[in-house]
Design a protein around this motif. Structure first.
Motif, PDB file in Angstrom:
ATOM      1  N   SER A   1      -7.666   9.995   8.674  1.00  0.00           N
ATOM      2  CA  SER A   1      -6.302  10.299   9.117  1.00  0.00           C
ATOM      3  C   SER A   1      -5.218   9.934   8.101  1.00  0.00           C
ATOM      4  CB  SER A   1      -6.011   9.590  10.445  1.00  0.00           C
ATOM      5  OG  SER A   1      -6.144   8.204  10.292  1.00  0.00           O
ATOM      6  N   VAL A   2      -5.588   9.242   7.026  1.00  0.00           N
ATOM      7  CA  VAL A   2      -4.608   8.820   6.028  1.00  0.00           C
ATOM      8  C   VAL A   2      -5.030   9.358   4.662  1.00  0.00           C
ATOM      9  CG1 VAL A   2      -3.631   6.822   4.827  1.00  0.00           C
ATOM     10  CG2 VAL A   2      -4.025   6.711   7.281  1.00  0.00           C
ATOM     11  N   LYS A   3      -4.073   9.973   3.948  1.00  0.00           N
ATOM     12  CA  LYS A   3      -4.343  10.488   2.603  1.00  0.00           C
ATOM     13  C   LYS A   3      -3.841   9.498   1.563  1.00  0.00           C
ATOM     14  CE  LYS A   3      -3.691  15.290   3.992  1.00  0.00           C
ATOM     15  NZ  LYS A   3      -2.876  16.490   3.779  1.00  0.00           N
ATOM     16  N   ASN A   4      -4.327   9.639   0.355  1.00  0.00           N
ATOM     17  CA  ASN A   4      -3.832   8.899  -0.823  1.00  0.00           C
ATOM     18  C   ASN A   4      -4.035   7.387  -0.734  1.00  0.00           C
ATOM     19  OD1 ASN A   4      -2.875  11.366  -1.921  1.00  0.00           O
ATOM     20  ND2 ASN A   4      -0.999  11.168  -0.733  1.00  0.00           N
ATOM     21  N   ILE A   5      -5.170   6.942  -0.196  1.00  0.00           N
ATOM     22  CA  ILE A   5      -5.463   5.508  -0.165  1.00  0.00           C
ATOM     23  C   ILE A   5      -5.585   5.018  -1.608  1.00  0.00           C
ATOM     24  CG2 ILE A   5      -7.177   3.763   0.468  1.00  0.00           C
ATOM     25  CD1 ILE A   5      -7.857   5.531   2.905  1.00  0.00           C
ATOM     26  N   CYS A   6      -4.925   3.909  -1.912  1.00  0.00           N
ATOM     27  CA  CYS A   6      -4.962   3.421  -3.295  1.00  0.00           C
ATOM     28  C   CYS A   6      -5.456   1.979  -3.414  1.00  0.00           C
ATOM     29  CB  CYS A   6      -3.612   3.591  -3.964  1.00  0.00           C
ATOM     30  SG  CYS A   6      -2.233   2.821  -3.130  1.00  0.00           S
ATOM     31  N   GLY A   7      -5.726   1.300  -2.301  1.00  0.00           N
ATOM     32  CA  GLY A   7      -6.247  -0.053  -2.404  1.00  0.00           C
ATOM     33  C   GLY A   7      -6.336  -0.746  -1.064  1.00  0.00           C
ATOM     34  N   ALA A   8      -6.990  -1.905  -1.074  1.00  0.00           N
ATOM     35  CA  ALA A   8      -7.126  -2.705   0.148  1.00  0.00           C
ATOM     36  C   ALA A   8      -7.231  -4.177  -0.222  1.00  0.00           C
ATOM     37  CB  ALA A   8      -8.351  -2.262   0.940  1.00  0.00           C
ATOM     38  N   TRP A   9      -6.724  -5.028   0.657  1.00  0.00           N
ATOM     39  CA  TRP A   9      -6.836  -6.476   0.524  1.00  0.00           C
ATOM     40  C   TRP A   9      -7.584  -6.992   1.737  1.00  0.00           C
ATOM     41  CZ3 TRP A   9      -2.251  -3.829   0.078  1.00  0.00           C
ATOM     42  CH2 TRP A   9      -1.594  -3.894  -1.146  1.00  0.00           C
ATOM     43  N   ILE A  10      -8.534  -7.867   1.522  1.00  0.00           N
ATOM     44  CA  ILE A  10      -9.250  -8.490   2.627  1.00  0.00           C
ATOM     45  C   ILE A  10      -8.464  -9.730   3.039  1.00  0.00           C
ATOM     46  CG2 ILE A  10     -11.432  -9.460   3.430  1.00  0.00           C
ATOM     47  CD1 ILE A  10     -11.490  -6.468   2.488  1.00  0.00           C
ATOM     48  N   ASN A  11      -7.911  -9.717   4.250  1.00  0.00           N
ATOM     49  CA  ASN A  11      -7.126 -10.847   4.747  1.00  0.00           C
ATOM     50  C   ASN A  11      -8.001 -11.930   5.350  1.00  0.00           C
ATOM     51  OD1 ASN A  11      -4.934  -9.233   4.186  1.00  0.00           O
ATOM     52  ND2 ASN A  11      -4.520  -8.730   6.308  1.00  0.00           N
ATOM     53  N   GLU A  12      -9.030 -11.490   6.068  1.00  0.00           N
ATOM     54  CA  GLU A  12      -9.838 -12.441   6.832  1.00  0.00           C
ATOM     55  C   GLU A  12     -11.261 -11.914   6.934  1.00  0.00           C
ATOM     56  OE1 GLU A  12      -9.472 -14.698  11.146  1.00  0.00           O
ATOM     57  OE2 GLU A  12      -8.380 -12.845  10.809  1.00  0.00           O
ATOM     58  N   THR A  13     -12.214 -12.821   6.857  1.00  0.00           N
ATOM     59  CA  THR A  13     -13.619 -12.484   7.047  1.00  0.00           C
ATOM     60  C   THR A  13     -14.162 -13.381   8.153  1.00  0.00           C
ATOM     61  OG1 THR A  13     -13.825 -12.035   4.678  1.00  0.00           O
ATOM     62  CG2 THR A  13     -15.861 -12.269   5.913  1.00  0.00           C
ATOM     63  N   LYS A  14     -14.928 -12.782   9.062  1.00  0.00           N
ATOM     64  CA  LYS A  14     -15.475 -13.535  10.188  1.00  0.00           C
ATOM     65  C   LYS A  14     -16.901 -13.068  10.430  1.00  0.00           C
ATOM     66  CE  LYS A  14     -14.737 -14.368  15.092  1.00  0.00           C
ATOM     67  NZ  LYS A  14     -13.933 -14.099  16.273  1.00  0.00           N
ATOM     68  N   VAL A  15     -17.744 -13.955  10.932  1.00  0.00           N
ATOM     69  CA  VAL A  15     -19.095 -13.572  11.333  1.00  0.00           C
ATOM     70  C   VAL A  15     -19.296 -13.875  12.805  1.00  0.00           C
ATOM     71  CG1 VAL A  15     -20.137 -13.874   9.069  1.00  0.00           C
ATOM     72  CG2 VAL A  15     -20.120 -15.785  10.640  1.00  0.00           C
ATOM     73  N   ILE A  16     -20.106 -13.038  13.447  1.00  0.00           N
ATOM     74  CA  ILE A  16     -20.538 -13.270  14.820  1.00  0.00           C
ATOM     75  C   ILE A  16     -22.004 -13.678  14.721  1.00  0.00           C
ATOM     76  CG2 ILE A  16     -20.848 -12.237  17.105  1.00  0.00           C
ATOM     77  CD1 ILE A  16     -17.902 -12.459  16.088  1.00  0.00           C
ATOM     78  N   THR A  17     -22.385 -14.723  15.454  1.00  0.00           N
ATOM     79  CA  THR A  17     -23.744 -15.238  15.349  1.00  0.00           C
ATOM     80  C   THR A  17     -24.446 -15.243  16.702  1.00  0.00           C
ATOM     81  OG1 THR A  17     -23.089 -17.527  15.736  1.00  0.00           O
ATOM     82  CG2 THR A  17     -23.081 -16.769  13.453  1.00  0.00           C
ATOM     83  N   SER A  18     -25.763 -15.293  16.622  1.00  0.00           N
ATOM     84  CA  SER A  18     -26.563 -15.510  17.832  1.00  0.00           C
ATOM     85  C   SER A  18     -26.633 -17.015  18.081  1.00  0.00           C
ATOM     86  CB  SER A  18     -27.962 -14.919  17.651  1.00  0.00           C
ATOM     87  OG  SER A  18     -28.616 -15.559  16.579  1.00  0.00           O
ATOM     88  N   ALA A  19     -27.258 -17.426  19.164  1.00  0.00           N
ATOM     89  CA  ALA A  19     -27.334 -18.845  19.531  1.00  0.00           C
ATOM     90  C   ALA A  19     -28.039 -19.688  18.469  1.00  0.00           C
ATOM     91  CB  ALA A  19     -28.045 -18.997  20.873  1.00  0.00           C
ATOM     92  N   ASP A  20     -28.964 -19.076  17.711  1.00  0.00           N
ATOM     93  CA  ASP A  20     -29.696 -19.841  16.689  1.00  0.00           C
ATOM     94  C   ASP A  20     -29.001 -19.843  15.327  1.00  0.00           C
ATOM     95  OD1 ASP A  20     -30.168 -17.298  15.720  1.00  0.00           O
ATOM     96  OD2 ASP A  20     -32.350 -17.445  15.749  1.00  0.00           O
TER      97      ASP A  20
END
Length: 68
Positions: free
Chosen positions: A32-51
Motif C-alpha cells: 500500500s506504500v510506494k517509494n520505501i527508502c528505509g526502516a529503523w528497528i525501534n524494539e525487538t521482543k520474543v514470545i516464549t513457551s513455558a520452557d
C-alpha cells in the motif's frame, strides 16, 4: 524541488527470525506504500513457551518513504 519523506510505525512478527519479521513487515507495507527508502528497528521482543523456547520474534519499526 525538495523531497518530502514520511515515516510510519509498523509492528511485524515471525516464528523464524528477526530478519524474517522485518522483511515480512516491509513486504506487507509495500502493498500500500510506494517509494520505501528505509526502516529503523525501534524494539525487538520474543514470545516464549513455558520452557523458554522462542516461539515468535516481534519487531516494531519505523518505515520511511518518499512522498510523491
Amino acid at each position: 524541488m525538495s523531497t518530502v519523506t514520511k515515516v510510519i510505525e509498523v509492528s511485524a512478527a515471525s516464528p523464524t527470525s528477526i530478519e524474517d519479521a522485518v522483511q515480512g513487515g516491509l513486504k506487507k507495507v509495500a502493498h500500500s506504500v510506494k517509494n520505501i527508502c528505509g526502516a529503523w528497528i525501534n524494539e525487538t521482543k520474543v514470545i516464549t513457551s513455558a520452557d523458554g523456547t522462542i516461539t515468535e520474534w516481534r519487531v516494531n519499526m519505523r518505515v520511511s518513504f518518499i512522498v510523491e
